[in-house]
Design an enzyme around this catalytic site. Structure first.
Site, mmCIF file in Angstrom:
data_model
loop_
_atom_site.group_PDB
_atom_site.id
_atom_site.type_symbol
_atom_site.label_atom_id
_atom_site.label_comp_id
_atom_site.label_asym_id
_atom_site.label_seq_id
_atom_site.Cartn_x
_atom_site.Cartn_y
_atom_site.Cartn_z
ATOM 1 N N ARG A 8 0.844 -1.194 0.000
ATOM 2 C CA ARG A 8 0.000 0.000 0.000
ATOM 3 C C ARG A 8 0.878 1.242 0.000
ATOM 4 N NH1 ARG A 8 -1.349 3.865 3.293
ATOM 5 N NH2 ARG A 8 -0.298 2.925 5.073
ATOM 6 N N VAL A 9 0.481 2.208 -0.813
ATOM 7 C CA VAL A 9 1.053 3.549 -0.762
ATOM 8 C C VAL A 9 -0.106 4.505 -0.513
ATOM 9 C CG1 VAL A 9 3.107 3.119 -2.166
ATOM 10 C CG2 VAL A 9 0.972 3.770 -3.284
ATOM 11 N N SER A 10 0.203 5.691 -0.028
ATOM 12 C CA SER A 10 -0.853 6.607 0.416
ATOM 13 C C SER A 10 -1.518 7.411 -0.686
ATOM 14 C CB SER A 10 -0.286 7.563 1.464
ATOM 15 O OG SER A 10 0.175 6.825 2.575
ATOM 16 N N THR A 11 -0.816 7.633 -1.806
ATOM 17 C CA THR A 11 -1.393 8.461 -2.863
ATOM 18 C C THR A 11 -1.167 7.834 -4.233
ATOM 19 O OG1 THR A 11 0.622 9.774 -3.169
ATOM 20 C CG2 THR A 11 -0.979 10.585 -1.548
ATOM 21 N N GLN A 14 2.408 7.973 -5.838
ATOM 22 C CA GLN A 14 3.506 7.195 -5.252
ATOM 23 C C GLN A 14 3.583 5.840 -5.952
ATOM 24 O OE1 GLN A 14 2.189 7.316 -1.135
ATOM 25 N NE2 GLN A 14 3.786 8.799 -0.653
#
Length: 179
Positions: A8-11, A14
């Site tokens: 998982r990345v936040s945006t 990314q």
């Protein structure tokens, strides 16, 4: 028995480059905030997909959960299904029978949550100082108050205005109250 990866990345802008998991049988990925575990489709799909004997591989604890409660809930859900989970960067594995790892998890989770709170506090202090100097005005305004008032004057209700402009009703009321 499958090795299942979760990244998982936040945006959206990314990438997953830093989260190399190696070879996995199935990979679940998502690009969104980890704030709320319930609102993460890939995480929920992974939790539904895994079966007894599977092993989940995650790069680091912070990629799975942002607070201790979510972390414990996710790990407990996996362990209850007979699934182990390994955090690559922390070199920790949790299975239904790993009592010492549970203690370590709680301590690490508490430190991570503490660190996150410190970051929030520093951020708030920085914003307050910038506001005092007149350097911070918040997020740029995205709603045209004049357009909202114009639509209201033409007889449209708040719900219709919100739909027409793609904003929430609360934003419509706030805009109407603006001078």
């Amino acid at each position: 028995m499958s090795i299942v990866g979760y990244r998982r990345v936040s945006t959206e802008d990314q990438n997953f480059d830093r989260q190399d998991l190696g070879a996995v049988d199935k990979l679940f990925e998502e690009k969104l905030s980890g704030k709320n575990a319930k609102d993460r489709p890939a995480l929920n799909s992974m939790l539904d997909w895994v079966r007894e004997g599977d092993s989940v591989l995650v790069h680091s604890i912070d990629r799975l959960a942002r607070d201790l409660r979510d972390l414990q809930t996710i790990i407990q859900t996996l362990n209850d299904k007979g699934v182990s989970i390994t955090f690559k960067s922390e070199n920790l594995t949790f299975s239904a029978s790993s009592d010492d790892a549970k203690l370590q998890l709680q301590m690490m989770g508490a430190f991570a949550e503490f660190e996150r709170n410190i970051i929030r506090k520093r951020q708030a202090e920085g914003i307050a100082k910038a506001k005092a100097k007149g350097l911070y005005n918040g997020r740029p305004k995205t709603v045209d108050d004049a357009k909202v008032k114009e639509l209201k004057a033409s007889g449209m209700g708040a719900t219709a205005i919100a739909k027409a402009l793609g904003i929430g009703r609360a934003t419509v009321y706030k805009s109407l109250a603006a001078k």
